[in-house]
Structures are given as C-alpha cells and as structure tokens.
Design an enzyme around this catalytic site. Structure first.
Site, short mmCIF file in Angstrom:
data_model
loop_
_atom_site.label_atom_id
_atom_site.label_comp_id
_atom_site.label_asym_id
_atom_site.label_seq_id
_atom_site.Cartn_x
_atom_site.Cartn_y
_atom_site.Cartn_z
N ALA A 95 -6.75 -9.62 5.87
CA ALA A 95 -5.32 -9.92 5.74
C ALA A 95 -4.82 -10.86 6.85
O ALA A 95 -4.05 -11.77 6.59
CB ALA A 95 -4.52 -8.62 5.73
N LYS A 149 -0.18 -12.19 3.87
CA LYS A 149 -0.13 -12.34 5.33
C LYS A 149 -0.64 -13.74 5.68
O LYS A 149 0.10 -14.69 5.58
CB LYS A 149 -0.96 -11.24 6.02
CG LYS A 149 -0.33 -9.85 5.97
CD LYS A 149 -0.58 -9.14 4.69
CE LYS A 149 -0.20 -7.68 4.73
NZ LYS A 149 -0.23 -7.08 3.39
N TYR A 200 -4.48 -19.51 -19.69
CA TYR A 200 -4.96 -18.14 -19.57
C TYR A 200 -6.34 -18.07 -18.92
O TYR A 200 -6.60 -17.24 -18.07
CB TYR A 200 -4.98 -17.47 -20.95
CG TYR A 200 -5.20 -15.98 -20.85
CD1 TYR A 200 -4.12 -15.10 -20.73
CD2 TYR A 200 -6.48 -15.44 -20.86
CE1 TYR A 200 -4.30 -13.75 -20.61
CE2 TYR A 200 -6.69 -14.07 -20.74
CZ TYR A 200 -5.59 -13.23 -20.62
OH TYR A 200 -5.77 -11.88 -20.49
N ASP A 227 -11.57 -6.57 5.79
CA ASP A 227 -10.20 -6.69 5.32
C ASP A 227 -9.60 -7.86 6.10
O ASP A 227 -9.34 -7.76 7.30
CB ASP A 227 -9.44 -5.39 5.57
CG ASP A 227 -7.96 -5.49 5.16
OD1 ASP A 227 -7.43 -6.62 5.11
OD2 ASP A 227 -7.35 -4.45 4.90
N HIS A 265 7.82 8.32 4.11
CA HIS A 265 8.75 7.46 4.87
C HIS A 265 9.58 6.52 3.99
O HIS A 265 10.66 6.11 4.38
CB HIS A 265 8.00 6.68 5.94
CG HIS A 265 6.87 5.84 5.39
ND1 HIS A 265 5.71 6.38 4.91
CD2 HIS A 265 6.76 4.51 5.22
CE1 HIS A 265 4.92 5.41 4.50
NE2 HIS A 265 5.54 4.27 4.66
N PHE A 285 -6.04 0.54 7.07
CA PHE A 285 -4.62 0.44 6.77
C PHE A 285 -4.29 1.55 5.76
O PHE A 285 -5.18 2.06 5.08
CB PHE A 285 -4.31 -0.94 6.18
CG PHE A 285 -2.85 -1.10 5.85
CD1 PHE A 285 -1.89 -1.08 6.87
CD2 PHE A 285 -2.42 -1.24 4.54
CE1 PHE A 285 -0.54 -1.19 6.57
CE2 PHE A 285 -1.07 -1.37 4.25
CZ PHE A 285 -0.13 -1.33 5.25
N ASP A 286 -3.00 1.93 5.65
CA ASP A 286 -2.70 3.13 4.85
C ASP A 286 -3.00 3.01 3.36
O ASP A 286 -3.43 3.98 2.74
CB ASP A 286 -1.29 3.70 5.12
CG ASP A 286 -0.18 2.70 4.98
OD1 ASP A 286 -0.47 1.58 4.53
OD2 ASP A 286 0.98 3.01 5.32
N1 F0G Z 1 -4.72 -4.42 4.51
C1 F0G Z 1 -3.94 -4.59 5.59
C2 F0G Z 1 -4.56 -4.74 6.94
C3 F0G Z 1 -2.54 -4.62 5.44
O1 F0G Z 1 -1.77 -4.78 6.52
C4 F0G Z 1 -1.99 -4.49 4.14
C5 F0G Z 1 -0.55 -4.52 3.94
C6 F0G Z 1 -2.87 -4.32 3.06
C7 F0G Z 1 -4.23 -4.28 3.28
C8 F0G Z 1 -2.36 -4.15 1.65
O2 F0G Z 1 -1.97 -5.38 1.15
O3 F0G Z 1 0.48 -5.12 0.71
O4 F0G Z 1 -0.85 -6.99 -0.30
O5 F0G Z 1 -1.17 -4.66 -1.09
N2 F0G Z 1 0.28 -4.46 4.88
C9 F0G Z 1 1.74 -4.58 4.77
C10 F0G Z 1 2.38 -4.36 6.10
C11 F0G Z 1 2.35 -3.81 3.66
O6 F0G Z 1 3.63 -4.32 6.15
O7 F0G Z 1 1.69 -4.23 7.10
P1 F0G Z 1 -0.81 -5.55 0.05
#
Ligand code: F0G
Length: 464
Positions: free
Chosen positions: A216, A257, A72, A214, A449, A124-125
């Site tokens: 990713a 990613k 843990y 960010d 979507h 990102f969204d």
């Molecule tokens: N930042 C970026 C640039 C991303 O592309 C994503 C996720 C996230 C943050 C969020 O990360 O999914 O681990 O919570 N992108 C995916 C995509 C969902 O299909 O582009 P997460």
C-alpha cells in the site's frame, strides 16, 4: 542554494472547505455520539481521517482518465495498468481489484485453510479480518525495537528470530504465506529495511513458504530505504522498489495510497497456476480479470499515479510536509511516536492527557477535542478501535497504546493547513487538565469504532 522544499505542483482546481462555529461543532459532536465517522464531510474543515483514497489527481492523471477504455474484456486501459505495475513490481501476473481488501480476500481464499497461521511484521486490520474469517490465525511479529519504543531506524521490521521459532514450532506446512506490510501502518507507518525484506525472503525459501508484500505504501518505504539504509542513497526509488519486490513471490496493493488514486488495487504474482485460481474467484465478485471492479478510467489513473509516486520531488515534499507537522507538534511538547512517518503523524494521547486512564478513552477524547477546536477530523487507534468491553463487568479491556492518527492525504493540504492544526493543539494543551473521559454506551460486535456511541463521563479516575 534555496533550502526550502516546496510543493512540487501548482494548483489548478480548488475545492472549498467548510468552516463551522464552535457552537455548531459542539452540537454536531453531541448528535454524532462523539464519533467522527458519523459526521458528514461537509462539516469537516481539515480531514485527516485517512490517507486512503483521498489524494488529489495530477493534470497527467486527469488527462489519462480521458483515455479510459471501458470495454468489458481486454481494454487498452488494462494493458497500460499492467505495464505500469510490471515496471515497478516485476511480476508477470497482474490482477486488478476494486481495493486492497478485495486483494486480501481473493488471495487468502485460495491460499489459507482453517487452522493455518499467517505471520507478518504487523497485519493491517482488514488483512487480519480476512485471515480470521477463514478460521486461520493472523500473528503479528513486530521487531523488538518497536515493542521497546526504541528510536532506531526501521521500526516496521519483522522479528526474524520469532518468525523462525514460529515456523519451527507450528510446522512450515501450516504456514501458507508470510506477509510483510511496507510501511507498517499498524506500527505507526514505520518502514521495513531492505535487509529485513531480503533476510525474510531467505529464511522463507529454506522452508518453501511464499513471501507476499502488502505494498500500500511501497514508495514511502522505498524513500526511507534511500534515506537511511547504507548503500541506497544514490539509487533511484524505482530501482529500490524493483529490488524490494525481487525478494517476494507476490504483492497485494491498495492503490488508494501510493497509487495516488481514489480507488483501486491489485494482486501481482509469479505463480501462473495460482493466478488461474484467483481469476475464477475474482470473476465471482469483482468482474472480468482485465478490469477487476474498476472502470477503464480508474485503471488509467492508477497507471500514471504509480509512476508519479516514485518521483524524488514528490517524495521529498511528502517527507517535508510530514516533518513540518511533526516538528511543529514536537516543539509544543505534544507526545508523538518517536519517528516521523510519511503517511501520518501519531500522537500518544495517553501521555498527552495522563489524568484520563486508557479505560476512559483518552485517544477518542483528543479526537473529539480536535474537532471541537477546529473542525479537524482524525482517528483514534487505541482502546475505542482495538479494545473490548468486558462482558462480565462492563469495563474496558484496553489496547496496547492510545494513539491518535493525523493522516496526511497526498497533495491535498498545504503548510498553512498544518499550521492551523498545530495551533489547534496549542489551544487544547491550555485546557488539557480540564478534559474528562468518554465511555461507550452502544457498540457493534465487530469493528466497533465505526459506529460506537460515546458519552462524556465526569468520572476521571475509575473506581478500583
Ligand atoms: N493494507 C494496508 C497497509 C492498509 O493501510 C489498508 C487500508 C489496506 C491494506 C486495505 O486497503 O482500504 O483499499 O481496502 N488502510 C486505510 C487506512 C483504510 O486508513 O489506513 P483498502
């Protein structure tokens, strides 16, 4: 010398994929409301919905996974994870989380106040959603070259002039942080240059505003810097990554990613006082700060994945396979975003199907046709995702562009899979004039979507 770039791996475990008939696919499409998110993976032949969490693990990752320490608190897996992150990112504080959006939620909850503004190159969204839920404003400042669809390098850059103006007009005290997303997923996976990162950092220092990255797809961004930016061609990807993060106060990462992992993420930063506050927040939802919602096995997998993603052979293969698909489609005359990215190929559906106006969702039409043709699953990034239904007259308020993303899972598909996708496009092109539009018949109030129901319409030209 042999020029062909091959997959730098051989395959030890295989996973069968599904083959369906055209008739079955037509039925599946109808039953799903023409929404590919509603179709089970067992009916998908090639899944290009996302590059997130869909990587194949290496033999080293599978063996590291067996070392997972599931204690843990203070598990050895956490220390492996932390030193792997520190080796690349250089920050003293490392907090694991279950995925990228958890990092966003936890970091912003401590930094962002109602009425604040959070600028970036392009959020990102989920990043945007996590800012907006705190009643703050997420502002995208992509560079002019991106907005003008120019074909110069580094289209993911932030517009420094507009950033400076925004800081001056809103007041630095209202901007708790600036985020650079590398590569910029919202701008079709385009990279950010080292110069732009360094200049952003310099500008923000004069105002005392922290810079977060960010990360990713940080390794893919570092690859582009090595390839395109003067002075970096002889540098290792690791040293380029080290330099990138030396300009920042912290980073958030979805390890789904460039962590080459199926789940996981982290926040890494310098500020020890802020870290203590983040830990309190993290404990409430993610778990103890040495596992952050992950198993010891996940932490081990990521620790290895973060190092593997930096390898030249891996990145050269990644770029070669993305280019193979891009070039194949380009040769057919499929309209594409002008610069190939590494994590996806983006098709301009509005241009490919010009007789279907954006309000009748040409991107979603192409997504459905790719499924119908070959069981290929892709994702619309256009009006279905970012548009809105006008409450007054039921028409669509359209997005800026009507794109379809063909995302490339890491180490999963080979050249013949991409040849199959190219052939599917060729067949669709032959009937493109006959395609009709779609309309939305049911939608959720947010992120529509994922669950929207679409219906084919015979109405090709909307009545004015
Ligand atoms: N930042 C970026 C640039 C991303 O592309 C994503 C996720 C996230 C943050 C969020 O990360 O999914 O681990 O919570 N992108 C995916 C995509 C969902 O299909 O582009 P997460």
């Amino acid at each position: 010398m042999i020029k062909t770039i091959i997959e730098p791996f051989r395959i030890k475990v295989v996973e069968p994929i599904a083959f369906t008939t055209t008739k079955q696919r037509a039925e599946l499409l109808k039953n799903s409301g023409h929404n590919l998110f509603q179709i089970d993976a067992q009916n998908i032949t090639i899944d290009m919905l996302t590059d997130s969490g869909t990587s194949a693990l290496s033999s080293k990752q599978w063996s590291a996974l067996m070392l997972g320490d599931e204690s843990y608190a203070g598990a050895s897996s956490f220390h492996h994870f932390k030193s792997s992150v520190q080796n690349i990112f250089g920050f003293s504080q490392v907090l694991p989380v279950h995925q990228g959006r958890a990092a966003e939620r936890i970091l912003f909850s401590e930094l962002v106040k109602p009425g604040n503004i959070v600028p970036g190159n392009a959020h990102f969204d989920t990043t945007r959603a996590n800012i907006e839920r705190l009643q703050a404003e997420a502002v995208d400042l992509p560079c002019r070259a991106w907005l003008e669809s120019s074909d110069q390098d580094f289209l993911g850059n932030v517009d420094l002039e507009r950033l400076k103006n925004l800081i001056e007009t809103s007041g630095p005290e209202n901007i708790p942080l600036v985020i650079l997303t590398i590569t910029s997923n919202t701008c079709a996976g385009q990279p950010v240059s080292m110069q732009n990162i360094a200049q952003t950092s310099q500008l923000l220092k004069t105002y005392g505003i922290p810079l977060y990255i960010d990360a990713a797809r940080f390794a893919e961004n570092a690859y582009f810097i090595k390839l395109l930016e003067p002075g970096y061609s002889k540098r290792s990807i690791l040293s380029i990554a080290n330099e990138i993060f030396s300009y920042a106060d912290g980073a958030m990462m979805s390890c789904k990613k460039d962590g080459l992992a199926n789940i996981g993420g982290f926040i890494a930063l310098k500020d020890t006082e802020l870290t203590e506050r983040l830990k309190v927040n993290l404990i409430v939802s993610e778990g103890f700060p040495t596992y952050g919602g992950l198993t010891g096995r996940d932490l081990e997998t990521i620790a290895v994945g973060l190092q593997e993603v930096l390898e030249d052979d891996y990145l050269n293969y990644r770029a070669a396979s993305a280019s193979f698909l891009w070039n194949g489609l380009n040769k057919l005359g499929v309209p594409l975003i002008q610069k190939p990215a590494l994590h996806a190929v983006y098709v301009d559906a509005a241009q490919m199907i010009p007789h279907i106006e954006p309000a009748f969702l040409p991107g979603q039409v192409l997504v459905c046709e790719l499924f119908l043709e070959g069981g290929i699953r892709t994702c619309e990034i256009g009006t279905a995702m970012f548009g809105k239904t006008d409450k007054k007259n039921g028409t669509q308020i359209c997005a800026q562009r009507e794109l379809v993303r063909l995302a490339l899972p890491r180490r999963v598909y080979t050249q013949s899979h991409f040849e199959y996708v190219i052939e599917a496009f060729e067949n669709i092109q032959k009937r493109v004039d006959k395609l009709s539009g779609l309309k939305i018949t049911k939608e959720a109030p947010a992120l529509r979507h994922f669950t929207a129901v679409f219906e084919p319409t015979r109405l090709l030209i909307p009545s004015k």
